[in-house]
Design an enzyme around this catalytic site. Structure first.
Site, short mmCIF file in Angstrom:
data_model
loop_
_atom_site.label_atom_id
_atom_site.label_comp_id
_atom_site.label_asym_id
_atom_site.label_seq_id
_atom_site.Cartn_x
_atom_site.Cartn_y
_atom_site.Cartn_z
N LYS A 171 -1.38 -9.49 2.92
CA LYS A 171 -0.65 -9.03 4.11
C LYS A 171 -1.52 -8.02 4.85
O LYS A 171 -2.15 -7.16 4.22
CB LYS A 171 0.69 -8.39 3.75
CG LYS A 171 1.48 -7.94 5.00
CD LYS A 171 2.90 -7.50 4.65
CE LYS A 171 2.96 -6.12 4.01
NZ LYS A 171 2.54 -5.04 4.96
N GLU A 173 8.96 -4.37 11.08
CA GLU A 173 9.37 -3.06 10.56
C GLU A 173 9.85 -2.15 11.68
O GLU A 173 9.18 -1.99 12.70
CB GLU A 173 8.22 -2.39 9.80
CG GLU A 173 8.64 -1.04 9.22
CD GLU A 173 7.67 -0.46 8.21
OE1 GLU A 173 7.91 0.67 7.74
OE2 GLU A 173 6.67 -1.13 7.88
N ASP A 178 -1.01 -6.18 -0.13
CA ASP A 178 -1.45 -5.52 1.09
C ASP A 178 -2.96 -5.31 1.10
O ASP A 178 -3.56 -4.96 0.08
CB ASP A 178 -0.79 -4.15 1.22
CG ASP A 178 0.48 -4.19 2.05
OD1 ASP A 178 0.68 -5.15 2.81
OD2 ASP A 178 1.28 -3.24 1.93
N ASP A 235 0.83 -1.21 0.00
CA ASP A 235 0.00 0.00 0.00
C ASP A 235 0.86 1.26 0.00
O ASP A 235 0.35 2.37 -0.12
CB ASP A 235 -0.99 0.00 1.16
CG ASP A 235 -0.34 -0.08 2.53
OD1 ASP A 235 0.90 -0.14 2.61
OD2 ASP A 235 -1.08 -0.09 3.54
N SER A 236 2.18 1.08 0.07
CA SER A 236 3.11 2.21 -0.14
C SER A 236 2.93 2.81 -1.52
O SER A 236 3.41 3.92 -1.79
CB SER A 236 4.56 1.74 0.05
OG SER A 236 4.81 0.55 -0.69
N GLU A 281 -1.73 -5.66 8.74
CA GLU A 281 -0.96 -5.12 9.86
C GLU A 281 -1.65 -5.43 11.19
O GLU A 281 -2.88 -5.46 11.27
CB GLU A 281 -0.79 -3.61 9.71
CG GLU A 281 0.00 -3.21 8.47
CD GLU A 281 0.18 -1.70 8.34
OE1 GLU A 281 0.77 -1.27 7.33
OE2 GLU A 281 -0.25 -0.95 9.24
#
Length: 277
Positions: free
Chosen positions: A118, A186, A88, A49-50, A120
């Site tokens: 993925k 991270e 993501d 999602d970056s 978080e």
């Protein structure tokens, strides 16, 4: 739009089996040409999602939508034949409930051909991870600095220092026990990342963590020097392609203004009939 699952040489089970065998290599990708370049070299490619910050100019990842991830995921899939693709889940698409997470994860996989998603979060997301895995969706977890929670964390700070180490270890254990096949660490102190790597039976993928992690991932535009809005300490620039591209654009502009481009070799021969006398 729909996409059938891609046949790749590596699966979530293959990535998990690399624990303790050899380092796992990963980069982010958002486009077909970049995916083709990294496919021979990466074990898995992350459609991160970056993309919101790197390609769309957003101030954070929070504005990334499911439609954006589907668009870029499908593009990356077209460039891969060997590497596994992980995608993501954007902010707001999985936190509400396991059912919400399943619906959106299923759409991402069906419409992009991704082999895994993925998400978080640690202890608080264990139930959701277990729900997804139990319904056939491989999950890569992400703990430590979780960019989608950047406001709650007070910025892009190192996570797990001092008394915060125990909760981070608990997060890694929780996602592993819930069935995640790997976990991203991270911006975690190196000694803590090494400890987590020893504790959990699944691969740890470091980004700003430790060379002792089971694998590494970087944002490709960071390591190639395309994205220069800021440079985290953990990024090594392997090239400065942004500066090279800017220089090439400047040369092009100068030649156009001087009428040096296009030169005769870049144009086509005259096909008009000769003028009559």
């Amino acid at each position: 739009m729909s996409a059938t699952a891609r046949k790749t040489a590596l699966t979530a089970g293959d990535i998990r089996a690399l624990k303790g065998q050899r380092p796992i290599v990963s980069l982010t990708a958002y486009t077909t040409p970049m995916a083709r370049l990294m496919d021979p070299h990466c074990d898995f490619v992350l459609v991160g999602d970056s993309v919101g910050m790197v390609l769309h100019g957003l101030p954070s990842t929070l504005g990334v939508t499911l439609d954006m991830m589907v668009l870029h995921g499908a593009a990356v899939a077209r460039g891969l034949s060997k590497a596994m693709m992980v995608i993501d889940m954007p902010f707001g698409t999985y936190e509400e409930s396991p059912a919400q997470a399943f619906s959106n994860a299923a759409r991402l996989m069906a419409e992009t051909g991704a082999a895994a998603v993925k998400l978080e979060g640690g202890v608080e997301m264990a139930e959701t991870i277990r729900f997804l895995v139990g319904r056939g969706i491989p999950v890569m977890a992400h703990v430590g600095l979780t960019p989608q929670s950047v406001h709650a964390l007070g910025g892009y700070k190192v996570q797990g220092r001092n008394e915060a180490a125990a909760p981070l270890i608990a997060d890694a254990r929780a996602v592993s026990e819930a069935g995640a096949f790997a976990v991203v660490l991270e911006k975690v102190p190196a000694t803590l990342a090494d400890q987590v790597t020893e504790i959990v039976p699944i691969p740890t993928i470091g980004i700003g963590a430790s060379a002792g992690c089971d694998g590494q991932v970087l944002v490709v535009d960071d390591m190639l020097g395309f994205f220069t809005a800021f440079k985290p300490k953990f990024v090594k620039r392997y090239a400065d392609l942004g500066a090279a591209a800017e220089a090439a654009i400047a040369d092009y502009a100068a030649e156009v203004r001087a009428r040096q481009f296009p030169a005769p070799e870049h144009t086509f021969a005259d096909t008009l009939p000769p003028k009559a006398d």
